[in-house]
Every structure is written in structure tokens, then in C-alpha cells.
Design a protein around this motif. Structure first.
Motif, PDB file in Angstrom:
ATOM      1  N   THR A  27       0.837  -1.194   0.000  1.00  0.00           N
ATOM      2  CA  THR A  27       0.000   0.000   0.000  1.00  0.00           C
ATOM      3  C   THR A  27       0.877   1.251   0.000  1.00  0.00           C
ATOM      4  OG1 THR A  27      -1.846   1.140   1.039  1.00  0.00           O
ATOM      5  CG2 THR A  27      -0.254   0.138   2.510  1.00  0.00           C
ATOM      6  N   HIS A  28       0.334   2.313  -0.542  1.00  0.00           N
ATOM      7  CA  HIS A  28       1.063   3.585  -0.586  1.00  0.00           C
ATOM      8  C   HIS A  28       0.414   4.620   0.325  1.00  0.00           C
ATOM      9  CE1 HIS A  28       3.441   1.976  -3.830  1.00  0.00           C
ATOM     10  NE2 HIS A  28       2.333   1.609  -4.420  1.00  0.00           N
ATOM     11  N   ASP A  29      -0.531   4.183   1.128  1.00  0.00           N
ATOM     12  CA  ASP A  29      -1.280   5.088   1.989  1.00  0.00           C
ATOM     13  C   ASP A  29      -0.743   4.996   3.413  1.00  0.00           C
ATOM     14  OD1 ASP A  29      -3.586   5.607   3.951  1.00  0.00           O
ATOM     15  OD2 ASP A  29      -4.287   6.513   2.073  1.00  0.00           O
ATOM     16  N   ASP A  30      -0.246   6.119   3.946  1.00  0.00           N
ATOM     17  CA  ASP A  30       0.353   6.116   5.281  1.00  0.00           C
ATOM     18  C   ASP A  30      -0.639   5.762   6.382  1.00  0.00           C
ATOM     19  OD1 ASP A  30       2.891   6.677   4.362  1.00  0.00           O
ATOM     20  OD2 ASP A  30       2.697   8.838   4.642  1.00  0.00           O
ATOM     21  N   ALA A  31      -1.894   6.197   6.267  1.00  0.00           N
ATOM     22  CA  ALA A  31      -2.885   5.862   7.294  1.00  0.00           C
ATOM     23  C   ALA A  31      -3.135   4.354   7.326  1.00  0.00           C
ATOM     24  CB  ALA A  31      -4.194   6.615   7.041  1.00  0.00           C
ATOM     25  N   VAL A  32      -3.178   3.740   6.170  1.00  0.00           N
ATOM     26  CA  VAL A  32      -3.360   2.290   6.091  1.00  0.00           C
ATOM     27  C   VAL A  32      -2.140   1.592   6.687  1.00  0.00           C
ATOM     28  CG1 VAL A  32      -3.602   0.331   4.514  1.00  0.00           C
ATOM     29  CG2 VAL A  32      -4.912   2.428   4.117  1.00  0.00           C
ATOM     30  N   ARG A  33      -0.959   2.079   6.333  1.00  0.00           N
ATOM     31  CA  ARG A  33       0.260   1.472   6.900  1.00  0.00           C
ATOM     32  C   ARG A  33       0.289   1.582   8.418  1.00  0.00           C
ATOM     33  NH1 ARG A  33       4.429   3.576   2.450  1.00  0.00           N
ATOM     34  NH2 ARG A  33       4.283   1.793   1.047  1.00  0.00           N
ATOM     35  N   ARG A  34      -0.117   2.721   8.954  1.00  0.00           N
ATOM     36  CA  ARG A  34      -0.140   2.884  10.412  1.00  0.00           C
ATOM     37  C   ARG A  34      -1.083   1.864  11.056  1.00  0.00           C
ATOM     38  NH1 ARG A  34       0.626   8.205   9.167  1.00  0.00           N
ATOM     39  NH2 ARG A  34      -1.591   8.654   9.011  1.00  0.00           N
ATOM     40  N   ALA A  35      -2.252   1.676  10.464  1.00  0.00           N
ATOM     41  CA  ALA A  35      -3.204   0.700  11.006  1.00  0.00           C
ATOM     42  C   ALA A  35      -2.626  -0.711  10.943  1.00  0.00           C
ATOM     43  CB  ALA A  35      -4.523   0.775  10.244  1.00  0.00           C
ATOM     44  N   GLU A 113     -11.379  -4.140  14.903  1.00  0.00           N
ATOM     45  CA  GLU A 113     -11.164  -2.700  14.809  1.00  0.00           C
ATOM     46  C   GLU A 113     -10.076  -2.367  13.797  1.00  0.00           C
ATOM     47  OE1 GLU A 113     -11.128   1.429  15.616  1.00  0.00           O
ATOM     48  OE2 GLU A 113     -12.616  -0.099  16.025  1.00  0.00           O
ATOM     49  N   TYR A 114      -8.993  -3.156  13.814  1.00  0.00           N
ATOM     50  CA  TYR A 114      -7.887  -2.894  12.900  1.00  0.00           C
ATOM     51  C   TYR A 114      -8.347  -2.955  11.445  1.00  0.00           C
ATOM     52  CZ  TYR A 114      -4.833  -3.643  16.904  1.00  0.00           C
ATOM     53  OH  TYR A 114      -4.219  -3.561  18.113  1.00  0.00           O
ATOM     54  N   PHE A 115      -9.091  -3.991  11.099  1.00  0.00           N
ATOM     55  CA  PHE A 115      -9.475  -4.142   9.703  1.00  0.00           C
ATOM     56  C   PHE A 115     -10.537  -3.152   9.277  1.00  0.00           C
ATOM     57  CE2 PHE A 115      -7.145  -7.998  10.363  1.00  0.00           C
ATOM     58  CZ  PHE A 115      -6.356  -7.989   9.234  1.00  0.00           C
ATOM     59  N   ARG A 116     -11.407  -2.757  10.195  1.00  0.00           N
ATOM     60  CA  ARG A 116     -12.361  -1.704   9.853  1.00  0.00           C
ATOM     61  C   ARG A 116     -11.598  -0.423   9.521  1.00  0.00           C
ATOM     62  NH1 ARG A 116     -15.597  -3.967  13.880  1.00  0.00           N
ATOM     63  NH2 ARG A 116     -14.799  -2.558  15.441  1.00  0.00           N
ATOM     64  N   ARG A 117     -10.570  -0.110  10.312  1.00  0.00           N
ATOM     65  CA  ARG A 117      -9.794   1.107  10.054  1.00  0.00           C
ATOM     66  C   ARG A 117      -9.031   1.014   8.744  1.00  0.00           C
ATOM     67  NH1 ARG A 117      -6.596   1.507  15.229  1.00  0.00           N
ATOM     68  NH2 ARG A 117      -5.325   2.903  14.007  1.00  0.00           N
ATOM     69  N   PHE A 119      -9.790  -0.864   6.149  1.00  0.00           N
ATOM     70  CA  PHE A 119     -10.798  -0.834   5.090  1.00  0.00           C
ATOM     71  C   PHE A 119     -11.279   0.599   4.844  1.00  0.00           C
ATOM     72  CE2 PHE A 119     -15.407  -1.761   3.978  1.00  0.00           C
ATOM     73  CZ  PHE A 119     -15.152  -2.170   2.679  1.00  0.00           C
ATOM     74  N   CYS A 120     -11.611   1.313   5.911  1.00  0.00           N
ATOM     75  CA  CYS A 120     -12.094   2.689   5.772  1.00  0.00           C
ATOM     76  C   CYS A 120     -11.012   3.611   5.206  1.00  0.00           C
ATOM     77  CB  CYS A 120     -12.601   3.220   7.109  1.00  0.00           C
ATOM     78  SG  CYS A 120     -14.131   2.431   7.652  1.00  0.00           S
ATOM     79  N   ASN A 121      -9.778   3.464   5.658  1.00  0.00           N
ATOM     80  CA  ASN A 121      -8.687   4.286   5.131  1.00  0.00           C
ATOM     81  C   ASN A 121      -8.460   4.025   3.644  1.00  0.00           C
ATOM     82  OD1 ASN A 121      -7.943   5.792   7.410  1.00  0.00           O
ATOM     83  ND2 ASN A 121      -6.720   4.118   8.211  1.00  0.00           N
ATOM     84  N   LEU A 122      -8.536   2.757   3.240  1.00  0.00           N
ATOM     85  CA  LEU A 122      -8.375   2.443   1.812  1.00  0.00           C
ATOM     86  C   LEU A 122      -9.485   3.073   0.989  1.00  0.00           C
ATOM     87  CD1 LEU A 122      -7.244  -1.281   1.935  1.00  0.00           C
ATOM     88  CD2 LEU A 122      -5.968   0.600   0.919  1.00  0.00           C
ATOM     89  N   SER A 140     -20.333   5.006   3.032  1.00  0.00           N
ATOM     90  CA  SER A 140     -20.733   4.684   4.408  1.00  0.00           C
ATOM     91  C   SER A 140     -21.647   3.460   4.435  1.00  0.00           C
ATOM     92  CB  SER A 140     -21.457   5.865   5.059  1.00  0.00           C
ATOM     93  OG  SER A 140     -20.578   6.942   5.213  1.00  0.00           O
ATOM     94  N   GLU A 141     -22.545   3.363   3.471  1.00  0.00           N
ATOM     95  CA  GLU A 141     -23.423   2.192   3.390  1.00  0.00           C
ATOM     96  C   GLU A 141     -22.610   0.926   3.112  1.00  0.00           C
ATOM     97  OE1 GLU A 141     -26.785   2.652   0.772  1.00  0.00           O
ATOM     98  OE2 GLU A 141     -27.182   4.662   1.551  1.00  0.00           O
ATOM     99  N   LEU A 142     -21.592   1.045   2.254  1.00  0.00           N
ATOM    100  CA  LEU A 142     -20.723  -0.097   1.963  1.00  0.00           C
ATOM    101  C   LEU A 142     -19.995  -0.546   3.231  1.00  0.00           C
ATOM    102  CD1 LEU A 142     -19.225  -2.066   0.060  1.00  0.00           C
ATOM    103  CD2 LEU A 142     -17.604  -0.199  -0.379  1.00  0.00           C
TER     104      LEU A 142
END
Length: 159
Positions: A27-35, A113-117, A119-122, A140-142
Motif C-alpha cells: 500500500t502507498h497510503d500512510d494511514a493504512v500502513r499505520r493501522a 477494529e484494525y481491519f475496519r480502520r 478498510f475505511c482508510n483504503l 458509508s453504506e458499503l
């Protein structure tokens, strides 16, 4: 049957952190990497090696009569092994959402919680890049359908 289940679960536990490392590199997203890093920290016992998930799983296996030698000798069903190898391959080579989806199938994602975060960050990153429509209500519905709806249907909750 309990032993067979335990062997597959133990093998998945051994493979799981490799999937997270691969997903983090992919991944190239820092928020995803942090999670992902937070999840890995938890996987490795949050600073306490005795609380590492693989160490806990080993203790469970020992309680079933396994030894270090018999744990190393575990050979699981070839289809289960291929499934785990496919999850790892998806985490390494495919779009990060595919990797998260694959991990979710193999683990208890809907309650995590980790995977929700992750998933949401992605999803948010893809909205920011224009890869998903900028429709917060639809996304949000997804998220609700994946993180709550699946568990609701699976367990038959009347909520």
C-alpha cells in the motif's frame, strides 16, 4: 476434528503476520500502513512476547498434546495450504483492497477494529484519488454492510 481445525488455525496464525507485512509493503497510503503496523504490534504481543498471537496459539497446541517437533511437522490439507498461499499472494501482488478482503475471509475481520480502520482508510484514499465516487453516503453504506451487515446476517441478529 478438533486437532485438524487446530492445525489449520495454527498454520494460518503462522502465515497471518506475513500477510500483514506484505499488505503494508503493497500500500502507498500512510494511514493504512499505520493501522497495519498497529495490528502487527498487537500480533507480536504489544511488547510482551508471551502475549504474541503465535505464542498463545503454541500454548493452545501444547495443551492438545503437540510438541515443538510435531508443530514443525504439521502438514495441512493441500486446499487449505493453497488458500493461505493465495491470501499471501493477494496481499503481495494485488490492489490492497483485494489483500484486505482476502485476509478478512481468512480471519475474523468483521469484528476487528484494525481491519475496519484499514478498510475505511483504503476507501477514503480511493475517494480522494477519484478512484471511487466522492459519495460519502454510498461509501458509508458499503462500510456498514461489510462491517455490520455481514455479521448481522451470519449470526441472525434481529437489530
Amino acid at each position: 476434528q478438533v486437532r485438524t481445525f487446530a492445525e489449520v488455525l495454527y498454520t494460518f496464525c503462522e502465515t497471518f503476520h506475513h500477510c500483514l507485512f506484505a499488505l503494508g509493503l503493497n500500500t502507498h497510503d500512510d494511514a493504512v500502513r499505520r493501522a497495519i503496523v498497529e495490528n502487527l504490534f498487537d500480533e507480536f504481543g504489544a511488547g510482551n512476547p508471551e502475549r504474541a498471537h503465535l505464542a498463545l496459539m503454541r500454548r493452545f497446541m501444547y495443551s492438545l498434546g503437540y510438541t515443538d517437533g510435531s508443530l514443525k511437522a504439521i502438514t495441512i490439507n493441500p486446499d487449505a495450504r493453497m488458500f493461505m498461499d493465495d491470501i499471501l499472494r493477494l496481499c503481495r501482488e494485488e490492489h490492497p483492497l483485494k489483500g484486505v478482503g482476502a485476509i478478512c475471509i481468512g480471519a475474523e475481520c468483521n469484528g476487528s477494529e484494525y481491519f475496519r480502520r484499514i478498510f475505511c482508510n483504503l476507501l477514503g484514499s480511493e475517494m480522494d484519488r477519484g478512484e471511487l465516487p466522492d459519495d460519502f453516503e454510498a461509501v458509508s453504506e458499503l462500510v456498514s454492510a461489510v462491517c455490520f451487515g455481514n455479521a448481522k446476517r451470519h449470526f441472525g441478529f434481529d437489530v
